[in-house]
Design a protein around this motif. Structure first.
Motif, mmCIF file in Angstrom:
data_model
loop_
_atom_site.group_PDB
_atom_site.id
_atom_site.type_symbol
_atom_site.label_atom_id
_atom_site.label_comp_id
_atom_site.label_asym_id
_atom_site.label_seq_id
_atom_site.Cartn_x
_atom_site.Cartn_y
_atom_site.Cartn_z
ATOM 1 N N ALA A 201 -0.375 -27.121 3.102
ATOM 2 C CA ALA A 201 0.317 -26.331 2.080
ATOM 3 C C ALA A 201 0.730 -24.982 2.650
ATOM 4 N N ARG A 202 -0.135 -24.384 3.466
ATOM 5 C CA ARG A 202 0.187 -23.101 4.082
ATOM 6 C C ARG A 202 1.228 -23.273 5.171
ATOM 7 N N ARG A 203 1.080 -24.290 5.984
ATOM 8 C CA ARG A 203 1.989 -24.481 7.112
ATOM 9 C C ARG A 203 3.405 -24.810 6.643
ATOM 10 N N ASP A 204 3.538 -25.454 5.487
ATOM 11 C CA ASP A 204 4.864 -25.786 4.965
ATOM 12 C C ASP A 204 5.683 -24.542 4.639
ATOM 13 N N LEU A 205 5.006 -23.416 4.425
ATOM 14 C CA LEU A 205 5.714 -22.200 4.045
ATOM 15 C C LEU A 205 6.692 -21.745 5.124
ATOM 16 N N SER A 206 6.341 -21.971 6.399
ATOM 17 C CA SER A 206 7.197 -21.500 7.486
ATOM 18 C C SER A 206 8.565 -22.164 7.469
ATOM 19 N N SER A 207 8.636 -23.399 6.940
ATOM 20 C CA SER A 207 9.920 -24.093 6.891
ATOM 21 C C SER A 207 10.785 -23.597 5.739
ATOM 22 N N ARG A 208 10.227 -22.767 4.860
ATOM 23 C CA ARG A 208 10.972 -22.252 3.718
ATOM 24 C C ARG A 208 11.503 -20.846 3.968
ATOM 25 N N VAL A 209 11.271 -20.313 5.170
ATOM 26 C CA VAL A 209 11.754 -18.974 5.488
ATOM 27 C C VAL A 209 13.223 -19.056 5.881
ATOM 28 N N SER A 210 14.054 -18.264 5.236
ATOM 29 C CA SER A 210 15.496 -18.291 5.499
ATOM 30 C C SER A 210 16.073 -16.891 5.302
ATOM 31 N N PRO A 211 17.103 -16.533 6.082
ATOM 32 C CA PRO A 211 17.711 -15.201 5.932
ATOM 33 C C PRO A 211 18.630 -15.095 4.730
ATOM 34 N N GLY A 212 18.919 -16.240 4.086
ATOM 35 C CA GLY A 212 19.815 -16.197 2.945
ATOM 36 C C GLY A 212 21.176 -15.660 3.327
ATOM 37 N N GLN A 213 21.650 -14.681 2.590
ATOM 38 C CA GLN A 213 22.994 -14.139 2.820
ATOM 39 C C GLN A 213 23.023 -13.013 3.847
ATOM 40 N N PHE A 214 21.889 -12.709 4.445
ATOM 41 C CA PHE A 214 21.821 -11.596 5.394
ATOM 42 C C PHE A 214 22.088 -12.062 6.822
ATOM 43 N N ASN A 215 22.756 -11.223 7.612
ATOM 44 C CA ASN A 215 22.986 -11.557 9.012
ATOM 45 C C ASN A 215 21.724 -11.276 9.827
ATOM 46 N N ARG A 216 21.773 -11.614 11.120
ATOM 47 C CA ARG A 216 20.577 -11.499 11.958
ATOM 48 C C ARG A 216 20.085 -10.058 12.040
ATOM 49 N N GLN A 217 20.995 -9.108 12.170
ATOM 50 C CA GLN A 217 20.596 -7.710 12.277
ATOM 51 C C GLN A 217 19.905 -7.246 11.003
ATOM 52 N N TRP A 313 16.146 -19.149 12.996
ATOM 53 C CA TRP A 313 14.778 -19.615 13.264
ATOM 54 C C TRP A 313 14.357 -19.347 14.702
ATOM 55 N N VAL A 314 15.314 -19.241 15.616
ATOM 56 C CA VAL A 314 14.984 -18.903 17.005
ATOM 57 C C VAL A 314 14.354 -17.511 17.043
ATOM 58 N N ASP A 315 14.977 -16.560 16.343
ATOM 59 C CA ASP A 315 14.408 -15.212 16.240
ATOM 60 C C ASP A 315 13.033 -15.265 15.596
#
Length: 330
Positions: A201-217, A313-315
């Motif tokens: 349950a905890r490890r699944d959280l990492s796959s839900r991380v996303s920048p959404g509408q924000f660029n890399r910077q 996700w590379v970052d």
């Protein structure tokens, strides 16, 4: 009490303890059993003749037998193929992996599992998607993630002096909600519950991380601001040198180690995981909600639907490794 009864009781107690403290890290459950029941150096194999087994009140007497088995970490094959590693979040698990011809590791993302070959398809930053054995990659909760040798990877150039007052202003409005999560008083997205539950349950959280509408910077800037706010004591945060106004004073204790917060007993690495896998995605969702004037649920869905071609996700993988290494050093 018979040896088998003692062992069964000890195993049950150890299993219960493990389930209560399932933090996604390896647990040596058998060390708990050995404290209750000294284990012999050889296997105990019950032996009894068919004639003796039919006698009333017959008892099985353990006899010593040399252990000739070879320890193995491979997954157990089934009639339909192989069982995948159930601790992995597929698709989406972020890893450091090495291809068949490589000796060094690169950021990767697990896409799928093939039962016939017992291999995982892993996406690399180059766009290649080789099929790899489980032993060829490490997740963020494994020691090899910190100790494996990384290959040379050209990273995008981000301005180290980048500042965004608008983002700082928006984030200051979100801090109260983040502090409520830290205090265990709010958990609309269910991330806090899953993190504290531990295990998959905890490890699944990492796959839900996303920048959404924000660029890399912008995304890295938001990440840096959260570390400056919630992890001001770590070396990696001090190195950032961000001159930001804190939402709350630090006080005499480290913020995330204070009594009354859910992270008070976490070590540095687990605190970093909490920021990256709970507070960071919560922040992206809440910023999206404020900027797009929508509900929390709608914002969460928008973030998850984003077609991510920027390979953020590379970052995420590289930043996690660097943070964990420097957090350990501190």
């Amino acid at each position: 009490m018979a040896y088998a009864d003692i062992f069964e009781r000890a195993y049950r107690q150890a299993s219960d303890a493990q389930m209560k403290d399932d933090d996604g890290l390896p647990d040596d459950i058998f060390s708990l059993i050995e404290k209750a029941v000294p284990m012999p150096t050889h296997n105990l194999v019950p032996t009894i003749s068919p004639k003796e087994a039919q006698a009333p009140g017959a008892q099985i007497v353990p006899t010593r037998k040399k252990n000739t088995s070879i320890p193995s970490t491979k997954t157990t094959p089934s009639s339909s193929g192989y069982f995948p590693d159930k601790s992995l979040s597929i698709p989406g698990e972020l890893v450091l992996a090495r291809a068949q011809s490589e000796r060094v590791y690169y950021p990767g993302k697990v896409l799928s599992f093939n039962e016939k070959s017992n291999k995982y398809k892993v996406l690399f930053a180059s766009g290649h998607e080789p099929s790899l054995e489980r032993a060829r990659f490490f997740t963020r909760y494994e020691e090899g993630f910190l100790t494996c040798q990384l290959g040379a990877l050209e990273q995008p150039k981000l301005d180290p002096n980048y500042e965004n007052e608008e983002l700082q202003s928006l984030l200051s409005k979100i801090y109260p909600g983040l502090y409520a999560i830290l205090a265990g008083a709010q958990d609309e997205g269910g991330r806090l519950t899953n993190f504290l539950k531990g295990g998959k349950a905890r490890r699944d959280l990492s796959s839900r991380v996303s920048p959404g509408q924000f660029n890399r910077q912008e995304y890295m800037y938001i990440n840096n601001m959260l570390q400056a706010e919630f992890l001001p004591d770590l070396i990696t945060t001090k190195r950032l040198g961000l001159k930001l106004k804190r939402a709350q004073p630090l006080g005499e204790h480290v913020l995330m180690k204070k009594k009354g917060v859910v992270t008070e007993d976490f070590n540095d690495q687990l605190r970093l995981h909490f920021v990256l896998e709970v507070l960071l995605p919560e922040t992206i969702t809440r910023l999206t909600m404020d900027m797009n004037k929508c509900t929390y649920k709608e914002a969460d869905e928008q973030v998850e639907r984003v077609e991510n071609n920027s390979q953020h996700w590379v970052d995420e993988v590289l930043a996690a490794r660097e943070s964990f290494l420097e957090g350990r050093a501190s």
